[in-house]
Design an enzyme around this catalytic site. Structure first.
Site, PDB file in Angstrom:
ATOM      1  N   ASP A   1       0.871  -1.164   0.000  1.00 45.19           N
ATOM      2  CA  ASP A   1       0.000   0.000   0.000  1.00 45.19           C
ATOM      3  C   ASP A   1       0.918   1.227   0.000  1.00 45.19           C
ATOM      4  O   ASP A   1       2.062   1.162   0.467  1.00 45.19           O
ATOM      5  CB  ASP A   1      -0.867  -0.032   1.264  1.00 45.19           C
ATOM      6  CG  ASP A   1      -1.571   1.285   1.501  1.00 45.19           C
ATOM      7  OD1 ASP A   1      -2.368   1.681   0.642  1.00 45.19           O
ATOM      8  OD2 ASP A   1      -1.297   1.918   2.541  1.00 45.19           O
TER       9      ASP A   1
ATOM     10  N   SER B   1      -2.484   0.820  -4.776  1.00 46.50           N
ATOM     11  CA  SER B   1      -2.944   1.977  -4.006  1.00 46.50           C
ATOM     12  C   SER B   1      -4.246   2.561  -4.552  1.00 46.50           C
ATOM     13  O   SER B   1      -4.557   2.458  -5.741  1.00 46.50           O
ATOM     14  CB  SER B   1      -1.863   3.065  -4.045  1.00 46.50           C
ATOM     15  OG  SER B   1      -2.327   4.269  -3.462  1.00 46.50           O
TER      16      SER B   1
ATOM     17  N   ARG C   1      -7.268  13.048   6.486  1.00 47.94           N
ATOM     18  CA  ARG C   1      -7.044  11.626   6.157  1.00 47.94           C
ATOM     19  C   ARG C   1      -8.323  10.796   6.360  1.00 47.94           C
ATOM     20  O   ARG C   1      -8.678   9.967   5.507  1.00 47.94           O
ATOM     21  CB  ARG C   1      -5.913  11.080   7.036  1.00 47.94           C
ATOM     22  CG  ARG C   1      -5.664   9.587   6.907  1.00 47.94           C
ATOM     23  CD  ARG C   1      -5.245   9.190   5.516  1.00 47.94           C
ATOM     24  NE  ARG C   1      -4.803   7.794   5.456  1.00 47.94           N
ATOM     25  CZ  ARG C   1      -4.636   7.124   4.324  1.00 47.94           C
ATOM     26  NH1 ARG C   1      -4.839   7.701   3.158  1.00 47.94           N
ATOM     27  NH2 ARG C   1      -4.228   5.863   4.354  1.00 47.94           N
TER      28      ARG C   1
END
Length: 219
Positions: free
Chosen positions: A9, A116, A40
């Site tokens: 990731d 990702s 985030r």
């Protein structure tokens, strides 16, 4: 035990998602960490909600929308910093151990890739900024399937692209939800628990838990 393929990731695992706010900490003031945490959290929430309702927008758009929400939520931060914060996101710092670990795994003969949520442009910029382009064999962006992790189609990009069975892949993520999705898909999973978070998703356990990527070299 070394594996033929290591897939990572990107955000939170190789690249520090809080580096953008930290780079402008002086101008942001005391609420910088709060702003970064909300940015985030919303970025991820938007990815899950859009996948569930079938309304894809690429990760850069979600990153912008999440920052706009965070700036409204934390009014003490000057909204004039928006452009600087977004620019910094294209050049996030990688964690200190990342270059050496990836080089060592590459030298052992393993194939290396990123999988990702990031858009292809975001990932290319981050990888070049951290000088990781020489050690990665592939960058898999969910943009290709227009769904975000943990949708199984995102993990399937690796097994289809590399013609591997899932259990031949060691998948590393700092995001526990991502590890759960990858474990359900059949990858061997390694949770990089950088923030020492409590465990969750107990029915989809990681194969290994490490505080950083360094442990991969001796695991």
């Amino acid at each position: 035990m070394h594996h033929a393929a290591y897939v990572f990731d990107a955000y939170g695992t190789l690249f520090d998602v809080h580096a953008a706010v930290r780079r402008h900490a002086g101008e942001i003031g005391p609420d910088g960490q709060l702003l970064s945490d909300i940015w985030r959290a919303k970025q991820l929430e938007y990815s899950w909600v859009r996948t569930l309702m079938g309304a894809y927008a690429d990760f850069w758009q979600l990153t912008e929308q999440a920052l706009d929400f965070a700036l409204r939520k934390v009014p003490s931060v000057d909204r004039g910093l928006r452009a600087k914060l977004l620019e910094a996101y294209w050049r996030l710092d990688c964690y200190p151990e990342v270059p050496a670990v990836l080089k060592a795994l590459k030298a052992s003969g393993a194939r290396l890739a990123i999988l990702s949520n990031g858009s292809p442009e975001m990932l290319e910029a981050a990888v070049k900024s951290a000088a990781l382009d020489q050690v990665l064999d592939d960058i898999f962006s969910v943009d290709q399937v227009r769904r975000f992790k943990t949708d199984p189609s995102t993990y399937d990009m690796v097994t289809t692209g590399w013609r591997l069975y899932p259990d031949a892949v060691s998948f590393q993520s700092s995001n526990r939800w991502d590890v759960a999705g990858a474990a359900k898909f059949g990858f061997r999973t390694v949770w990089i628990n950088r923030a020492n978070q409590p465990d969750e998703y107990r029915d989809f356990m990681p194969g290994l838990i490490l505080p950083s990527l360094e442990g991969l070299l001796t695991a």
